[in-house]
Design a protein around this motif. Sequence first.
Motif, mmCIF file in Angstrom:
data_model
loop_
_atom_site.group_PDB
_atom_site.id
_atom_site.type_symbol
_atom_site.label_atom_id
_atom_site.label_comp_id
_atom_site.label_asym_id
_atom_site.label_seq_id
_atom_site.Cartn_x
_atom_site.Cartn_y
_atom_site.Cartn_z
ATOM 1 N N VAL A 96 18.721 -2.438 -20.643
ATOM 2 C CA VAL A 96 17.738 -2.641 -19.575
ATOM 3 C C VAL A 96 17.759 -1.461 -18.608
ATOM 4 N N VAL A 97 16.573 -0.931 -18.311
ATOM 5 C CA VAL A 97 16.420 0.126 -17.316
ATOM 6 C C VAL A 97 15.499 -0.379 -16.213
ATOM 7 N N VAL A 98 15.538 0.280 -15.076
ATOM 8 C CA VAL A 98 14.716 -0.124 -13.923
ATOM 9 C C VAL A 98 13.810 1.034 -13.518
ATOM 10 N N LYS A 99 12.540 0.707 -13.320
ATOM 11 C CA LYS A 99 11.605 1.704 -12.838
ATOM 12 C C LYS A 99 11.543 1.658 -11.312
ATOM 13 N N VAL A 100 11.879 2.777 -10.712
ATOM 14 C CA VAL A 100 11.754 2.924 -9.264
ATOM 15 C C VAL A 100 10.295 3.277 -9.003
ATOM 16 N N SER A 101 9.492 2.247 -8.958
ATOM 17 C CA SER A 101 8.037 2.402 -8.863
ATOM 18 C C SER A 101 7.479 1.228 -8.065
ATOM 19 N N GLY A 102 6.200 1.294 -7.747
ATOM 20 C CA GLY A 102 5.574 0.208 -7.016
ATOM 21 C C GLY A 102 6.123 -0.005 -5.627
ATOM 22 N N VAL A 103 6.711 1.032 -5.022
ATOM 23 C CA VAL A 103 7.348 0.840 -3.709
ATOM 24 C C VAL A 103 6.323 0.634 -2.598
ATOM 25 N N GLY A 104 5.045 0.920 -2.883
ATOM 26 C CA GLY A 104 4.020 0.707 -1.870
ATOM 27 C C GLY A 104 3.209 -0.557 -2.072
ATOM 28 N N LEU A 105 3.616 -1.418 -2.988
ATOM 29 C CA LEU A 105 2.858 -2.642 -3.246
ATOM 30 C C LEU A 105 2.882 -3.557 -2.023
ATOM 31 N N SER A 106 1.714 -3.977 -1.590
ATOM 32 C CA SER A 106 1.634 -4.798 -0.380
ATOM 33 C C SER A 106 2.294 -6.152 -0.568
ATOM 34 N N VAL A 107 2.386 -6.629 -1.816
ATOM 35 C CA VAL A 107 2.964 -7.949 -2.065
ATOM 36 C C VAL A 107 4.457 -7.998 -1.714
ATOM 37 N N LEU A 108 5.089 -6.845 -1.541
ATOM 38 C CA LEU A 108 6.492 -6.832 -1.118
ATOM 39 C C LEU A 108 6.657 -7.331 0.314
ATOM 40 N N GLY A 109 5.551 -7.355 1.052
ATOM 41 C CA GLY A 109 5.617 -7.872 2.413
ATOM 42 C C GLY A 109 5.364 -6.837 3.477
ATOM 43 N N TYR A 110 4.634 -5.788 3.132
ATOM 44 C CA TYR A 110 4.307 -4.770 4.128
ATOM 45 C C TYR A 110 3.220 -5.221 5.085
ATOM 46 N N GLY A 111 2.517 -6.254 4.742
ATOM 47 C CA GLY A 111 1.422 -6.724 5.580
ATOM 48 C C GLY A 111 0.329 -7.293 4.697
ATOM 49 N N MET A 112 -0.616 -7.992 5.292
ATOM 50 C CA MET A 112 -1.650 -8.649 4.511
ATOM 51 C C MET A 112 -2.738 -7.686 4.057
ATOM 52 N N GLY A 113 -2.793 -6.504 4.640
ATOM 53 C CA GLY A 113 -3.753 -5.516 4.193
ATOM 54 C C GLY A 113 -3.274 -4.824 2.925
ATOM 55 N N THR A 114 -4.164 -4.028 2.317
ATOM 56 C CA THR A 114 -3.791 -3.308 1.108
ATOM 57 C C THR A 114 -3.713 -1.805 1.334
ATOM 58 N N ALA A 115 -3.845 -1.365 2.579
ATOM 59 C CA ALA A 115 -3.799 0.062 2.871
ATOM 60 C C ALA A 115 -3.218 0.294 4.257
ATOM 61 N N GLY A 116 -2.508 1.416 4.395
ATOM 62 C CA GLY A 116 -2.014 1.854 5.692
ATOM 63 C C GLY A 116 -0.978 0.960 6.331
ATOM 64 N N SER A 117 -0.245 0.188 5.535
ATOM 65 C CA SER A 117 0.669 -0.803 6.099
ATOM 66 C C SER A 117 2.095 -0.309 6.280
ATOM 67 N N ILE A 118 2.410 0.890 5.801
ATOM 68 C CA ILE A 118 3.779 1.394 5.925
ATOM 69 C C ILE A 118 3.879 2.436 7.025
ATOM 70 N N GLY A 119 3.012 3.421 6.990
ATOM 71 C CA GLY A 119 2.926 4.339 8.120
ATOM 72 C C GLY A 119 3.584 5.682 7.941
ATOM 73 N N SER A 120 4.847 5.720 7.519
ATOM 74 C CA SER A 120 5.530 7.007 7.462
ATOM 75 C C SER A 120 6.611 6.993 6.388
ATOM 76 N N ARG A 121 7.013 8.182 6.010
ATOM 77 C CA ARG A 121 8.099 8.356 5.045
ATOM 78 C C ARG A 121 9.398 7.746 5.552
ATOM 79 N N ALA A 122 9.691 7.899 6.837
ATOM 80 C CA ALA A 122 10.932 7.361 7.393
ATOM 81 C C ALA A 122 10.963 5.840 7.327
ATOM 82 N N VAL A 123 9.827 5.201 7.645
ATOM 83 C CA VAL A 123 9.757 3.737 7.562
ATOM 84 C C VAL A 123 9.939 3.284 6.119
ATOM 85 N N LEU A 124 9.262 3.965 5.183
ATOM 86 C CA LEU A 124 9.392 3.593 3.773
ATOM 87 C C LEU A 124 10.832 3.732 3.307
ATOM 88 N N ALA A 125 11.512 4.816 3.697
ATOM 89 C CA ALA A 125 12.903 5.004 3.303
ATOM 90 C C ALA A 125 13.784 3.879 3.833
#
Length: 393
Positions: A296-325
Motif C-alpha cells: 500500500v502506498v499513499v498519494k500526497v494529493s487532494g490537499v485542497g479539497l474543500s470536503v476536508l473542512g476548509y469551508g463550505m465554499g469551493t474556492a479561496g478557502s485556504i488563503g496562503s501557503r503557510a496556512v496550508l502547511a
Amino acid sequence: MADVARNVRRVEPKIWHAGHVVTLEGILPGIVDAHVHYFHPTRSAWALQRFARLAQGPARFAPAPVLRLAAKVGAVEDRRYRIDPSIMAKPYEPAQYTADTATLARVAGVGITNIVAVESHWRPAKSPAELMESSLTEVAYLESLPDGAAAPSNGAIVAAADPRVEGFGAHLDRLVATAEHLRGIRFKWAHHPDPAIFDWRHQSDTVASRDFLRGFEQIARHNLAFVSFSYSHQLGYLDALAREFPETTIAIEHLGVPVGVFGPAGVETGMTASARAEILNLWRERMAMIALRPNVVVKVSGVGLSVLGYGMGTAGSIGSRAVLADMIGPLLVHVVEHFGPDRVIFGSDSPVDRPNSSIDMTVGAILDVLGGRGDYLLRQLFAGNAQRVYRLG
C-alpha cells in the motif's frame, strides 16, 4: 480559518518551517505529478454522455455552441461533488497544465517532467456498462494528447473501471490493448454517513463484495496498480483487500480523505473541535494499520479539497501557503513516519485543487513541512516512487 489551524496545531507540535527555504534543485531533475486530470467538456466521453439529452441526439454531432451551453449547465450540477464549477466548463489539457506550472520552478527549484493522467469521470455513470464504454473512449482521448516537447511527458494513464461488472476481464483486456500507457485502474467507492457528503457507492464495504474481489483478480493479472478513492473511515476494508492481494500495489488517494478533519463539512461532520479530533484520531489509527501492508502506498494529493473542512465554499478557502502547511502538516508527518519514504507519492490533483491551492502553493507547503527530513524522502516523494509504481520510462 485561523481558528481551525490553531486547533490542528494543538494536536501535533509544529515541527516545520525550519527558517530556511527548501527546494528540490540538485535533488532531482524534475517532479513527477502523479495525479492530473485532463479533460475537455466537448470531447471527454463522460461529458458527452451527460450532454446528449440537451443536444437532442448524439452529442458528438451537436453544434459547438450547444455543447458549450451544456457544459456550463453541467458545471452548475457539479457543486454537489464539491468541485468548483469554474473549472468544469473549460478544457484542461497539456497547454493549460503547462500554464499552471509555469512558475513552479521559482518555488520548487525544478519543474514538472512527467505526469500521470488520472481518469476524470466526475459525474457517476448511469450504469457499469456505460462507465466501461466511457473509460475506453477516455483512454483513447488521453493517448491522443500532446506528449513532451512544450508540455510534461504523459508518462502513465490511470483509467476508470468497475471490477464488479460482468465480463470485467474482457473489458480490461480491451483497455490494455487500447492504452499503451495504462498503468492503473481507479475505482471510486467513497460512501459517507453524512447525507450532504457525496456518495459514489451505496455501501461502505463495496471492495469486500464477492463480485468486486472476482474482478480484482483481473487487475492483479495485468500487473496494474489499484487506485482507491474512499473516505478515511472505509480504510479497514481496503486493509483487508491489501492482505488478500499482497502482490498488487494499492494506492490510497488524497491522504485517505479524512472528511471534516479541519472544519465543518456536510451537515453533521466536523462541527466541533472534539468531533474533528475524533476524525483525526480515527484517521491516524486507520493509516497506521494499513501502513503495515507493504503493497500500500499513499498519494500526497487532494490537499485542497474543500470536503476536508476548509469551508463550505469551493474556492479561496485556504488563503496562503503557510496556512496550508499548518493544516496538512500533522497529516503529512504521520503518513511519512508510518509509510516511510518509499511509499508516498506526490500528486497535484490539478485542476480540482486549484481554486483552493495552486500547484505552487501545494508544493511549497509540502516542502515547508517535509523539507527538513532529508533529500532521499524528497526524491522519492516527488519522483522516485511514482516512477516505480507507474513503471515510467
